[in-house]
Enzyme design. Structure first.
Site, PDB file in Angstrom:
ATOM      1  N   LYS A 148       0.806  -1.492   0.053  1.00 38.06           N
ATOM      2  CA  LYS A 148      -0.142   0.070   0.074  1.00 38.06           C
ATOM      3  C   LYS A 148       0.737   1.074  -0.042  1.00 38.06           C
ATOM      4  O   LYS A 148       0.580   2.242  -0.767  1.00 38.06           O
ATOM      5  CB  LYS A 148      -0.924   0.080   1.087  1.00 38.06           C
ATOM      6  CG  LYS A 148      -1.886  -1.175   1.381  1.00 38.06           C
ATOM      7  CD  LYS A 148      -2.820  -0.897   2.395  1.00 38.06           C
ATOM      8  CE  LYS A 148      -2.133  -0.851   3.824  1.00 38.06           C
ATOM      9  NZ  LYS A 148      -1.579  -2.258   4.274  1.00 38.06           N
TER      10      LYS A 148
ATOM     11  N   ARG B 217      -9.154   1.023   9.415  1.00 34.45           N
ATOM     12  CA  ARG B 217      -8.853  -0.188   9.563  1.00 34.45           C
ATOM     13  C   ARG B 217      -9.822  -1.014  10.540  1.00 34.45           C
ATOM     14  O   ARG B 217      -9.633  -2.139  10.694  1.00 34.45           O
ATOM     15  CB  ARG B 217      -7.252  -0.521  10.318  1.00 34.45           C
ATOM     16  CG  ARG B 217      -6.076  -0.730   9.540  1.00 34.45           C
ATOM     17  CD  ARG B 217      -4.980  -0.413  10.294  1.00 34.45           C
ATOM     18  NE  ARG B 217      -3.735  -1.091   9.966  1.00 34.45           N
ATOM     19  CZ  ARG B 217      -2.520  -0.592   9.213  1.00 34.45           C
ATOM     20  NH1 ARG B 217      -2.936   0.308   8.843  1.00 34.45           N
ATOM     21  NH2 ARG B 217      -1.871  -1.542   8.847  1.00 34.45           N
TER      22      ARG B 217
ATOM     23  N   ARG C 192      11.407  -7.196   4.239  1.00 30.94           N
ATOM     24  CA  ARG C 192      11.301  -5.824   4.809  1.00 30.94           C
ATOM     25  C   ARG C 192      12.095  -5.915   6.039  1.00 30.94           C
ATOM     26  O   ARG C 192      12.593  -4.817   6.674  1.00 30.94           O
ATOM     27  CB  ARG C 192       9.781  -5.549   4.670  1.00 30.94           C
ATOM     28  CG  ARG C 192       9.830  -3.981   5.263  1.00 30.94           C
ATOM     29  CD  ARG C 192       8.290  -3.487   4.836  1.00 30.94           C
ATOM     30  NE  ARG C 192       7.540  -3.855   6.050  1.00 30.94           N
ATOM     31  CZ  ARG C 192       6.099  -3.429   5.971  1.00 30.94           C
ATOM     32  NH1 ARG C 192       5.510  -2.761   4.922  1.00 30.94           N
ATOM     33  NH2 ARG C 192       5.444  -3.522   6.939  1.00 30.94           N
TER      34      ARG C 192
ATOM     35  N   ARG D 223      12.189  -2.822  11.004  1.00 38.44           N
ATOM     36  CA  ARG D 223      10.922  -2.357  11.579  1.00 38.44           C
ATOM     37  C   ARG D 223      10.537  -3.072  12.999  1.00 38.44           C
ATOM     38  O   ARG D 223      10.791  -4.548  12.804  1.00 38.44           O
ATOM     39  CB  ARG D 223       9.727  -1.910  10.793  1.00 38.44           C
ATOM     40  CG  ARG D 223       9.556  -0.956  10.323  1.00 38.44           C
ATOM     41  CD  ARG D 223       8.239  -0.876   9.443  1.00 38.44           C
ATOM     42  NE  ARG D 223       7.055  -1.443   9.748  1.00 38.44           N
ATOM     43  CZ  ARG D 223       6.037  -1.206   9.139  1.00 38.44           C
ATOM     44  NH1 ARG D 223       5.948  -0.316   8.120  1.00 38.44           N
ATOM     45  NH2 ARG D 223       4.819  -1.814   9.606  1.00 38.44           N
TER      46      ARG D 223
ATOM     47  N   ARG E 201      -0.330  -9.601  13.223  1.00 41.93           N
ATOM     48  CA  ARG E 201      -0.795  -8.505  12.485  1.00 41.93           C
ATOM     49  C   ARG E 201      -1.807  -9.061  11.240  1.00 41.93           C
ATOM     50  O   ARG E 201      -2.802  -8.489  10.971  1.00 41.93           O
ATOM     51  CB  ARG E 201       0.348  -7.698  11.856  1.00 41.93           C
ATOM     52  CG  ARG E 201       0.733  -6.535  12.855  1.00 41.93           C
ATOM     53  CD  ARG E 201       2.099  -6.161  12.650  1.00 41.93           C
ATOM     54  NE  ARG E 201       2.269  -5.370  11.285  1.00 41.93           N
ATOM     55  CZ  ARG E 201       3.259  -5.329  10.422  1.00 41.93           C
ATOM     56  NH1 ARG E 201       4.378  -6.141  11.010  1.00 41.93           N
ATOM     57  NH2 ARG E 201       3.352  -4.825   9.566  1.00 41.93           N
TER      58      ARG E 201
HETATM   59  P1  ADP Z   1       1.262  -2.440   7.967  1.00 43.64           P
HETATM   60  O1  ADP Z   1       0.267  -1.910   6.688  1.00 43.64           O
HETATM   61  O2  ADP Z   1       2.506  -3.269   7.191  1.00 43.64           O
HETATM   62  O3  ADP Z   1       0.899  -3.011   8.892  1.00 43.64           O
HETATM   63  P2  ADP Z   1       1.446   0.193   8.528  1.00 43.64           P
HETATM   64  O4  ADP Z   1       2.792   1.350   8.687  1.00 43.64           O
HETATM   65  O5  ADP Z   1       0.483   1.082   7.889  1.00 43.64           O
HETATM   66  O6  ADP Z   1       2.000  -1.082   8.373  1.00 43.64           O
HETATM   67  O7  ADP Z   1       0.896   0.130  10.270  1.00 43.64           O
HETATM   68  C1  ADP Z   1       1.910  -0.344  11.347  1.00 43.64           C
HETATM   69  C2  ADP Z   1       1.106  -0.095  12.682  1.00 43.64           C
HETATM   70  O8  ADP Z   1       0.745   1.089  13.040  1.00 43.64           O
HETATM   71  C3  ADP Z   1       0.066  -1.180  12.714  1.00 43.64           C
HETATM   72  O9  ADP Z   1       0.437  -2.297  12.949  1.00 43.64           O
HETATM   73  C4  ADP Z   1      -0.865  -0.566  13.942  1.00 43.64           C
HETATM   74  O10 ADP Z   1      -0.345  -0.868  15.172  1.00 43.64           O
HETATM   75  C5  ADP Z   1      -0.837   0.836  13.878  1.00 43.64           C
HETATM   76  N1  ADP Z   1      -1.629   1.668  13.072  1.00 43.64           N
HETATM   77  C6  ADP Z   1      -1.604   2.148  11.539  1.00 43.64           C
HETATM   78  N2  ADP Z   1      -2.641   2.558  11.057  1.00 43.64           N
HETATM   79  C7  ADP Z   1      -3.592   2.329  11.882  1.00 43.64           C
HETATM   80  C8  ADP Z   1      -5.053   2.410  12.290  1.00 43.64           C
HETATM   81  N3  ADP Z   1      -5.597   3.079  11.031  1.00 43.64           N
HETATM   82  N4  ADP Z   1      -5.662   2.205  13.177  1.00 43.64           N
HETATM   83  C9  ADP Z   1      -4.907   1.455  14.222  1.00 43.64           C
HETATM   84  N5  ADP Z   1      -3.612   1.220  14.274  1.00 43.64           N
HETATM   85  C10 ADP Z   1      -2.851   1.690  13.174  1.00 43.64           C
END
Ligand code: ADP
Length: 209
Positions: free
Chosen positions: A13, A88, A127, A133, A144
């Protein structure tokens, strides 16, 4: 244009959001990046969020909603946005729906990145090696994916009922996936214009509560 991206971790994404945002000159609002920035700055939000992120859990809705709201409202008045990683959960989707509806600017499209679990696990392992990360360890990644399945997957039905869900095959070369997305967005633009509507009412379907 207002577009949101839904997909499991590792679906690509972030990469695609950056490209689409540049192509259409839109703001990219990435909640994962925003949260990591809060963590790095040592803010109160950041220190609360860190524990959830490191476990692979979602940060509580009220925190994410509050963090995202102003940015979305601002981008709404400036030509649109790509939402990357938000919403989400259904509660987050409802909040976004209210912000958009209050201003008469519904989402144009929700793009769902389709990709299998094995491919995701391989990508995320790569990654983890490259970016280090803190939430890309194998156990956390599996968690996740499970969180995605239980909390985020129901959004597909939510946006399908509103008639704005588009599936994107997220397997293949990065450029090919960008082309698929651009094709979907150009198609949408052409059809919205042909219908003479820059506020497509059909984005709010009959199922709306
Ligand atoms: P990925 O899509 O690989 O999980 P992101 O960088 O989008 O990576 O998100 C990393 C973390 O940030 C998630 O696992 C969550 O803990 C938090 N996070 C990101 N966006 C949200 C959201 N909209 N609601 C709740 N937690 C979020």
């Amino acid at each position: 244009m207002r577009v949101l991206l839904i997909g499991p971790p590792g679906a690509g994404k972030g990469t695609q959001a950056t490209r689409i945002a540049a192509h259409f000159d839109l703001a990219r609002i990435a909640t994962g990046d925003l949260l990591r920035r809060e963590v790095a700055s040592g803010s109160e939000l950041g220190s609360t969020a860190k524990a959830y992120i490191d476990r692979g859990d979602l940060v509580p809705d009220e925190l994410v909603i509050a963090m995202t709201r102003e940015r979305v409202v601002k981008a709404n008045s400036e030509g649109g946005y790509i939402l990357d990683g938000y919403p989400r959960t259904l509660a987050q989707a409802e909040a976004a729906h209210r912000w958009a509806k209050a201003r008469g600017v519904p989402f144009d499209l929700a793009l769902f990145f389709e990709i299998g679990t094995e491919e995701l696990l391989a990508r995320l392992a790569g990654r983890a090696r490259e970016e280090g990360r803190s939430d890309d360890t194998e156990d956390t990644v599996r968690h996740r994916l499970e969180v995605f399945r239980t909390r985020t997957y129901p959004l597909l039905d939510y946006y399908r009922r509103r008639g704005i869900l588009v599936r994107i095959d997220a397997v293949g070369p990065v450029d090919a996936i960008t082309e698929r997305i651009l094709a979907a967005l150009h198609w949408h633009k052409a059809n919205a214009l042909a219908a003479g509507a820059d506020r497509p009412e059909w984005a709010f379907g009959a199922a709306e509560g």
